[in-house]
Design an enzyme around this catalytic site. Structure first.
Site, PDB file in Angstrom:
ATOM      1  N   GLY A  10       0.969  -1.023  -0.164  1.00 30.09           N
ATOM      2  CA  GLY A  10      -0.055   0.177   0.026  1.00 30.09           C
ATOM      3  C   GLY A  10       0.872   1.033   0.399  1.00 30.09           C
ATOM      4  O   GLY A  10       2.209   0.817   0.134  1.00 30.09           O
ATOM      5  N   ASP A  55      -8.521   6.699  13.729  1.00 30.62           N
ATOM      6  CA  ASP A  55      -6.975   6.896  14.189  1.00 30.62           C
ATOM      7  C   ASP A  55      -6.290   5.879  14.157  1.00 30.62           C
ATOM      8  O   ASP A  55      -4.871   4.822  14.128  1.00 30.62           O
ATOM      9  CB  ASP A  55      -7.094   6.167  16.106  1.00 30.62           C
ATOM     10  CG  ASP A  55      -7.861   5.504  16.344  1.00 30.62           C
ATOM     11  OD1 ASP A  55      -8.223   4.436  15.448  1.00 30.62           O
ATOM     12  OD2 ASP A  55      -7.713   5.300  17.890  1.00 30.62           O
ATOM     13  N   GLU A 112      10.512  -9.415   2.923  1.00 33.09           N
ATOM     14  CA  GLU A 112      10.665 -10.925   2.659  1.00 33.09           C
ATOM     15  C   GLU A 112       8.832 -10.434   2.013  1.00 33.09           C
ATOM     16  O   GLU A 112       8.102  -9.575   2.883  1.00 33.09           O
ATOM     17  CB  GLU A 112      10.997 -11.411   4.099  1.00 33.09           C
ATOM     18  CG  GLU A 112       9.945 -12.597   3.182  1.00 33.09           C
ATOM     19  CD  GLU A 112      10.922 -13.494   4.801  1.00 33.09           C
ATOM     20  OE1 GLU A 112      10.724 -12.434   6.339  1.00 33.09           O
ATOM     21  OE2 GLU A 112      10.354 -14.489   5.239  1.00 33.09           O
TER      22      GLU A 112
END
Lengths: 234, 234
Positions: B50, B88, B120
């Site tokens: 992401g 949060d 990894e």
């Protein structure tokens, strides 16, 4: 009028908004509720109820707040349909909007028809929409597609019906949403298998010659099916 | 290492990101591909691929760019699963992330196993996930639910199979995704009705005693079904 008077800039997240497509079913048609904007930008145009997110607010909370402020409705079925991110969808700066659809029963739900943000509210048939502000026509199209998929895996179609309805009304609702004719016998058989309907001791008097039985749906069973999901292959 | 070295702050939209759950099917199990982060925040933790959106970039473009940079894969099936907006979820400041799932065939697709952002890469069974960074476990759970719904209205399950597969493999895939046993005869009947499979003149040699027929799927017909939607009630 200065558009910033609608909100205090320090309170909002100025690149995230929500817009909501409100579906209703009346006179055998699927319609959407639009509001004519009282303020700039896009003053005088028809638009979906929408607005910026407040800081510290979840997106669905914002959608419900805006929906309540515009329509007076709360506690209604609301579902996220995705993010609309076209670069120039809001010409002044880049704004991402999260689309929702809401399902209401125009017969059950009383609506506000104008307030400080809107001049007028009106139901429109989907094939007779006026020109809409920003990318709202695109949001309506996506909401329409999602509704079609959704009624096939959750019994949410019922949110669009009055509390008491006839089987022909229910079939018409599904035919209108799915945009195809359904076999009457097959349709009823599937409904009976879902064990979702309660037959009432009342008749619909609208058709004087052949009054149809009225039904309501079993809310407990309905909640279970909404949670589990089901497949309503027609 | 300074996390800001990953990107130039003036190039990104710092409150909008994307995260992607990559599903693969191997040894009769549904697995997801995770990357161990080489950089802060959450250095050393397993996470979904992401990152932040670039200015002037669409969300799906960002998801594909990040997926390509992390895995080396392009042109794969990608689907938006919604916005994650917990206040949060990113402790430093408020970040909205748009989740996606990707479907790949581990047998067909070669992967990058590390790069400047990751130490990894590893496939994990869904019931054996390590602790994940941020709210990524929640994103995985939602992706899992969406995949279950999706394989029932689009034939996307096929994206998870190698080019040639057997009918028992295909049935196992659906059983694993839907998390229930399926009746063999019924399953095959439905598949035949979809006219999606092409029987090849080859056998699978893995089972020496009873080599199973190999199949591929009709890509043209597949594209039509993905577009139209279908109902694959099992």
């Amino acid at each position: 009028m200065d558009p910033s008077s609608q909100y205090r800039l320090e309170d909002i997240i100025d690149n995230v908004s929500t817009d909501c497509v409100i579906f209703g079913f009346q006179q055998s048609m699927l319609e959407i509720l639009l509001y004519k904007r009282a303020l700039n930008p896009c003053k005088g145009m028809w638009a979906l109820p929408g607005g910026f997110l407040n800081k510290g607010e979840l997106i669905e909370e914002a959608a419900r707040r805006i929906l309540y402020n515009t329509t007076g409705l709360h506690n209604i079925y609301l579902e996220e349909i995705g993010v609309f991110d076209q670069i120039d969808r809001f010409p002044e700066w880049r704004v991402f909007t999260i689309g929702f659809f809401a399902l209401i029963s125009p017969e059950n739900d009383k609506l506000i028809t104008s307030n400080e943000y809107t001049l007028e509210a009106k139901w429109f048939k989907l094939n007779e929409l006026p020109e809409l502000a920003w990318d709202h026509k695109h949001i309506v199209d996506i909401a329409r597609d999602k509704l079609k998929t959704r009624v096939q895996n959750k019994p949410v179609g019922f949110e669009l019906l009055p509390n008491k309805f006839t089987l022909p009304q229910l079939q018409t609702l599904y035919e209108v949403i799915l945009d195809k004719s359904l076999d009457k016998r097959n349709f009823r058989k599937k409904l009976i298998n879902m064990k979702l309907l309660k037959k009432l001791n009342e008749k619909d008097k609208n058709n004087i010659k052949r009054p149809a039985d009225l039904y309501s749906f079993d809310k407990k069973r309905y909640k279970t099916l909404v949670k589990q999901g089901f497949l309503f292959e027609m």
